[in-house]
Design an enzyme around this catalytic site. Structure first.
Site, PDB file in Angstrom:
ATOM      1  N   ASP A 100      44.311  18.117  78.794  1.00 55.42           N
ATOM      2  CA  ASP A 100      43.256  17.113  78.595  1.00 55.42           C
ATOM      3  C   ASP A 100      42.915  16.277  79.827  1.00 55.42           C
ATOM      4  O   ASP A 100      41.821  15.738  79.922  1.00 55.42           O
ATOM      5  CB  ASP A 100      43.575  16.204  77.398  1.00 55.42           C
ATOM      6  CG  ASP A 100      44.724  15.237  77.633  1.00 55.42           C
ATOM      7  OD1 ASP A 100      45.548  15.481  78.541  1.00 55.42           O
ATOM      8  OD2 ASP A 100      44.805  14.239  76.896  1.00 55.42           O
ATOM      9  N   GLU A 125      54.578  22.575  78.213  1.00 54.39           N
ATOM     10  CA  GLU A 125      53.832  23.086  77.061  1.00 54.39           C
ATOM     11  C   GLU A 125      53.243  24.473  77.277  1.00 54.39           C
ATOM     12  O   GLU A 125      52.050  24.695  77.056  1.00 54.39           O
ATOM     13  CB  GLU A 125      52.726  22.099  76.654  1.00 54.39           C
ATOM     14  CG  GLU A 125      53.262  20.805  76.090  1.00 54.39           C
ATOM     15  CD  GLU A 125      52.180  19.819  75.680  1.00 54.39           C
ATOM     16  OE1 GLU A 125      50.984  20.146  75.816  1.00 54.39           O
ATOM     17  OE2 GLU A 125      52.546  18.734  75.224  1.00 54.39           O
ATOM     18  N   ASN A 174      58.029  17.688  73.739  1.00 53.10           N
ATOM     19  CA  ASN A 174      56.935  16.782  73.401  1.00 53.10           C
ATOM     20  C   ASN A 174      56.696  16.853  71.895  1.00 53.10           C
ATOM     21  O   ASN A 174      56.480  17.936  71.356  1.00 53.10           O
ATOM     22  CB  ASN A 174      55.647  17.199  74.132  1.00 53.10           C
ATOM     23  CG  ASN A 174      55.818  17.154  75.646  1.00 53.10           C
ATOM     24  OD1 ASN A 174      56.767  16.562  76.146  1.00 53.10           O
ATOM     25  ND2 ASN A 174      54.901  17.785  76.362  1.00 53.10           N
ATOM     26  N   TYR A 193      54.785  14.836  68.460  1.00 48.77           N
ATOM     27  CA  TYR A 193      53.783  13.826  68.093  1.00 48.77           C
ATOM     28  C   TYR A 193      53.705  13.529  66.599  1.00 48.77           C
ATOM     29  O   TYR A 193      52.608  13.393  66.061  1.00 48.77           O
ATOM     30  CB  TYR A 193      52.416  14.233  68.645  1.00 48.77           C
ATOM     31  CG  TYR A 193      52.310  13.960  70.130  1.00 48.77           C
ATOM     32  CD1 TYR A 193      51.861  12.729  70.601  1.00 48.77           C
ATOM     33  CD2 TYR A 193      52.703  14.911  71.052  1.00 48.77           C
ATOM     34  CE1 TYR A 193      51.794  12.463  71.962  1.00 48.77           C
ATOM     35  CE2 TYR A 193      52.641  14.654  72.417  1.00 48.77           C
ATOM     36  CZ  TYR A 193      52.180  13.427  72.863  1.00 48.77           C
ATOM     37  OH  TYR A 193      52.115  13.155  74.198  1.00 48.77           O
ATOM     38  N   TYR A 234      49.507  13.577  65.956  1.00 51.95           N
ATOM     39  CA  TYR A 234      48.787  14.835  65.707  1.00 51.95           C
ATOM     40  C   TYR A 234      49.130  15.424  64.341  1.00 51.95           C
ATOM     41  O   TYR A 234      48.384  16.212  63.804  1.00 51.95           O
ATOM     42  CB  TYR A 234      49.068  15.852  66.819  1.00 51.95           C
ATOM     43  CG  TYR A 234      48.365  15.511  68.102  1.00 51.95           C
ATOM     44  CD1 TYR A 234      46.967  15.465  68.155  1.00 51.95           C
ATOM     45  CD2 TYR A 234      49.070  15.217  69.256  1.00 51.95           C
ATOM     46  CE1 TYR A 234      46.314  15.145  69.331  1.00 51.95           C
ATOM     47  CE2 TYR A 234      48.421  14.895  70.438  1.00 51.95           C
ATOM     48  CZ  TYR A 234      47.044  14.858  70.472  1.00 51.95           C
ATOM     49  OH  TYR A 234      46.391  14.537  71.636  1.00 51.95           O
ATOM     50  N   GLU A 252      57.585  13.475  75.669  1.00 51.18           N
ATOM     51  CA  GLU A 252      56.298  12.894  75.257  1.00 51.18           C
ATOM     52  C   GLU A 252      56.378  12.534  73.779  1.00 51.18           C
ATOM     53  O   GLU A 252      56.867  13.308  72.971  1.00 51.18           O
ATOM     54  CB  GLU A 252      55.135  13.885  75.433  1.00 51.18           C
ATOM     55  CG  GLU A 252      54.685  14.108  76.849  1.00 51.18           C
ATOM     56  CD  GLU A 252      53.435  15.008  76.942  1.00 51.18           C
ATOM     57  OE1 GLU A 252      52.660  15.079  75.968  1.00 51.18           O
ATOM     58  OE2 GLU A 252      53.272  15.647  77.988  1.00 51.18           O
ATOM     59  N   TRP A 290      54.551   8.972  76.227  1.00 44.55           N
ATOM     60  CA  TRP A 290      53.265   9.429  76.709  1.00 44.55           C
ATOM     61  C   TRP A 290      52.271   8.352  76.349  1.00 44.55           C
ATOM     62  O   TRP A 290      52.046   8.117  75.201  1.00 44.55           O
ATOM     63  CB  TRP A 290      52.859  10.775  76.068  1.00 44.55           C
ATOM     64  CG  TRP A 290      51.672  11.375  76.761  1.00 44.55           C
ATOM     65  CD1 TRP A 290      50.378  11.469  76.295  1.00 44.55           C
ATOM     66  CD2 TRP A 290      51.662  11.966  78.068  1.00 44.55           C
ATOM     67  NE1 TRP A 290      49.577  12.080  77.224  1.00 44.55           N
ATOM     68  CE2 TRP A 290      50.336  12.383  78.322  1.00 44.55           C
ATOM     69  CE3 TRP A 290      52.642  12.160  79.059  1.00 44.55           C
ATOM     70  CZ2 TRP A 290      49.969  13.000  79.524  1.00 44.55           C
ATOM     71  CZ3 TRP A 290      52.272  12.770  80.237  1.00 44.55           C
ATOM     72  CH2 TRP A 290      50.943  13.196  80.456  1.00 44.55           C
ATOM     73  N   LYS A 300      46.665   6.944  75.189  1.00 42.96           N
ATOM     74  CA  LYS A 300      48.066   6.796  74.770  1.00 42.96           C
ATOM     75  C   LYS A 300      48.856   5.917  75.741  1.00 42.96           C
ATOM     76  O   LYS A 300      50.075   5.786  75.607  1.00 42.96           O
ATOM     77  CB  LYS A 300      48.726   8.175  74.645  1.00 42.96           C
ATOM     78  CG  LYS A 300      48.147   9.000  73.484  1.00 42.96           C
ATOM     79  CD  LYS A 300      48.977  10.200  73.149  1.00 42.96           C
ATOM     80  CE  LYS A 300      48.324  11.053  72.082  1.00 42.96           C
ATOM     81  NZ  LYS A 300      47.136  11.792  72.564  1.00 42.96           N
TER      82      LYS A 300
HETATM   83  C1  E9O Z   1      50.313  17.131  77.116  1.00 46.11           C
HETATM   84  C2  E9O Z   1      49.599  15.917  77.655  1.00 46.11           C
HETATM   85  O1  E9O Z   1      49.085  16.213  78.920  1.00 46.11           O
HETATM   86  N1  E9O Z   1      50.733  16.893  75.764  1.00 46.11           N
HETATM   87  C3  E9O Z   1      49.650  16.501  74.869  1.00 46.11           C
HETATM   88  C4  E9O Z   1      49.078  15.174  75.354  1.00 46.11           C
HETATM   89  C5  E9O Z   1      48.032  14.544  74.427  1.00 46.11           C
HETATM   90  O2  E9O Z   1      47.923  13.317  74.389  1.00 46.11           O
HETATM   91  C6  E9O Z   1      48.477  15.477  76.710  1.00 46.11           C
HETATM   92  O3  E9O Z   1      47.777  14.400  77.245  1.00 46.11           O
HETATM   93  O4  E9O Z   1      47.311  15.244  73.749  1.00 46.11           O
HETATM   94  C7  E9O Z   1      50.074  16.494  73.459  1.00 46.11           C
HETATM   95  C8  E9O Z   1      50.327  17.860  72.913  1.00 46.11           C
HETATM   96  C9  E9O Z   1      50.523  17.825  71.444  1.00 46.11           C
HETATM   97  C10 E9O Z   1      51.040  19.104  70.923  1.00 46.11           C
HETATM   98  C11 E9O Z   1      50.843  19.174  69.436  1.00 46.11           C
HETATM   99  C12 E9O Z   1      49.382  19.216  69.072  1.00 46.11           C
HETATM  100  C13 E9O Z   1      49.065  19.665  67.689  1.00 46.11           C
HETATM  101  C14 E9O Z   1      47.551  19.651  67.547  1.00 46.11           C
HETATM  102  C15 E9O Z   1      47.042  20.193  66.283  1.00 46.11           C
END
Ligand code: E9O
Length: 582
Positions: A162, A400, A450, A452, A456, A488, A533, A552
């Site tokens: 992102d 990731e 990581n 969430y 998420y 994260e 994060w 974030k």
């Molecule tokens: C990488 C980071 O660069 N991890 C992401 C961060 C974000 O805020 C991003 O900025 O989105 C999160 C990854 C989340 C993984 C699970 C996502 C499930 C989505 C349906």
């Protein structure tokens, strides 16, 4: 390659400042100079400098040019042109001659220009960059894939991550000189602690022909002659009652390397700074100098209004000030190597760094042999660049990747072997988002993950998110039997948005969720750290999931605290392990 410095035998000047700039608009020859479309600052990203939208998302060819004059008194010297970084792909021309190329945007490269630089007239330097990512670049981009719903679908520029893919000459450009007869090319310092004493080993490469290499430790006064074999040298000395480099206790030593000719005349002199410390990983701890350390801190970005990812010393100083204020002891250089100057600052201030490659979101649907080749190259360049920095306690090989796929196994085996063959003194990690389904953790010392819950998935459900986190971590620990670092977790938060009861996007929600999740982490003995994060809000590509960027941050993009910052500061004031109190 060594960090460029002015010494008693080397001169150094920078080529930073205002350069001419143009997009590559036609097939014409830009290599000898061109009509400027704009002026550009070096170092800086170019994307946010102009008003026209077209420059912001431009990832095709751009050209930078400037001229410079060489002082004649340097005529007998060897002259080197160095770029601390250029994003993503660079081709460099001096006086119309192609010097060479470099790929991947965050590591240094240099050219010996002794034979093509002029001392009689102005020199014209032209640099072509492009920021075109593909399945083979590190990071990947322009995959034109169909991401899962909500995951950066259709965003422009098209990246599987992102953060905004800034481009340009984002770090300093310099010229340094050495003797033509002999010079230091590279040096690696390794330290071995034996009780109260330490053994310091230096090994490196030389250019030209040297008769003698002398190493002097500035702190102890020890002088030793190194052994020379071909273009390599090695030497060692002992430090008794060694002062160990530690968190917030950044004891540094200096090794002065002198290269002499047969008559004993000094040809090159360079001082390499180093620290004496050990890092080990046990079943459930990371040990620094034999004592457990709990990592509290952040994932971050080099990201600031106007300059984008451009090096700015004031921003670096301010960021570290804030890290000290909040009692953070560490950060991960998400998702690429940060500037050399920032790592040096961490050495001087006793902050711990996990150095990460730019391999973010490697997708094995697209990986081929060239992806692996480039990934290996950039991993090697990162280790080579930062291995003498005591603040760097661990290497992160990727973030990731789709490591729940069989094809990932041999890929990460090769990368882990490369890292270990280059540096046996630091643990290595890989940051997974696949939890217990990850297939490559056998190759790594620390499991980084990581997660969430509460953002998420399980949005708005703090109690359920805490249970989910505990459950996932237990499964991971059962599967891997290694220490786990949470690299994260967090929640997007609009500074100034409040809500009672707490709701997603509000400062109350970020605080409640993060503090709740940390409670769970601290309840599990094998968790070795909490990295939120993110340190600060940052610019992203445009996407419906991003409100003017990723929010974030515990701090805003301008580095002002959100509510959570005060809670973290209070908690982080007392180290988690009593052994850290001394
Ligand atoms: C990488 C980071 O660069 N991890 C992401 C961060 C974000 O805020 C991003 O900025 O989105 C999160 C990854 C989340 C993984 C699970 C996502 C499930 C989505 C349906």
């Amino acid at each position: 390659m060594i960090y460029p410095k002015q010494t008693t035998t080397r001169s150094l000047f920078d080529l930073n400042g205002i350069w001419d700039f143009s997009r590559e608009l036609d097939a014409g020859d830009y290599t000898q100079g061109f009509k400027a479309e704009k002026q550009v600052a070096v170092p800086s990203s170019y994307n946010d400098l102009y008003t026209e939208e077209v420059f912001r998302t431009w990832d095709k060819g751009v050209w930078y040019t400037r001229s410079f004059t060489m002082p004649r008194l340097l005529r007998e010297e060897r002259i080197v042109l160095r770029f601390a970084s250029a994003s993503y792909r660079a081709a460099v021309y001096l006086n119309g001659v192609r010097l060479g190329d470099h790929e991947t945007g965050y590591t240094p490269f240099e050219f010996d220009i002794t034979d093509c630089v002029s001392f009689d007239q102005e020199n014209r330097l032209c640099v072509r960059l492009d920021n075109l990512l593909s399945a083979e670049t590190i990071p990947m981009g322009n995959l034109q894939n169909q991401p899962e719903p909500g995951q950066f679908a259709g965003q422009y520029p098209d990246t599987p991550f992102d953060f905004f893919p800034y481009g340009g000459i984002q770090r300093p450009v310099s010229i340094y000189t050495t003797s033509k007869v002999a010079w230091l090319e590279s040096v690696v310092v390794e330290t071995l602690v034996n009780g109260a004493d330490a053994e310091v080993k230096l090994a490196g490469t030389l250019g030209g022909t040297a008769a003698k290499v002398v190493i002097e430790c500035e702190e102890t006064g020890t002088r030793t002659e190194a052994e020379i074999a071909g273009d390599r040298f090695s030497g060692a000395f002992a430090v008794s009652d060694a002062r160990l480099w530690d968190v917030k206790q950044p004891e540094l030593y200096h090794a002065r390397i002198q290269i002499l000719d047969a008559s004993g005349a000094l040809l090159d002199e360079y001082t390499q700074r180093f620290g004496i410390r050990t890092v080990e990983v046990t079943k459930n701890r990371v040990l620094l100098n034999g004592k457990p350390v709990y990592l509290q801190g952040f994932g971050r970005h080099e990201d600031f209004p106007v300059i984008g990812k451009g090096l700015n010393h004031s921003v670096n100083i301010r960021d570290h000030e804030i890290l000290h204020w909040i009692h953070a002891n560490s950060y991960r250089t998400t998702h690429y190597p940060y500037s050399e100057e920032l790592i040096q600052l961490a050495d001087e201030q006793g902050l711990l760094i996990i150095g990460e490659t730019p391999a973010v979101s490697i997708n094995f649907d697209y990986v081929n042999q060239n992806t692996l080749k480039n990934h290996k190259q950039v991993l090697a360049e990162l280790i080579e660049r930062d291995r003498n920095n005591p603040s760097v306690i661990m290497w992160s090989v990727a973030n990731e990747a789709t490591t729940d796929r069989e094809v990932a196994v041999s890929y990460f085996k090769e990368l882990s072997e490369l890292a270990r063959s280059m540096d046996a003194t630091r643990p290595i990690t890989m940051v997974t988002c696949k939890a217990e389904k990850d297939l490559v953790m056998d190759f790594f010392d620390v499991v980084s993950v990581n997660l969430y819950p509460g953002w998420y998935h399980l949005p708005g459900q703090v109690a359920e998110a805490k249970e989910d986190l505990r459950d996932t971590l237990e499964k991971m620990h059962n599967a891997f039997q290694k220490p786990i670092l949470i690299t994260e977790f967090g929640a997007d938060t609009i500074a100034g948005l409040h809500s009672l009861p707490a709701e997603q996007w509000s400062e109350e929600y970020q605080t409640e969720l993060v503090m709740g999740l940390i409670e769970v982490m601290r309840d599990l003995d094998y968790v070795v750290g909490e990295h939120l994060w993110n340190f600060a809000d940052f610019r992203t590509a445009q996407n419906f999931a991003r409100v003017g960027g990723n929010k974030k941050g515990v701090f805003t993009r301008e580095r002002q605290p959100k509510m959570l910052a005060h809670f973290l500061k209070k908690m982080w004031a007392t180290p988690r392990y009593t052994s850290e109190l001394s």
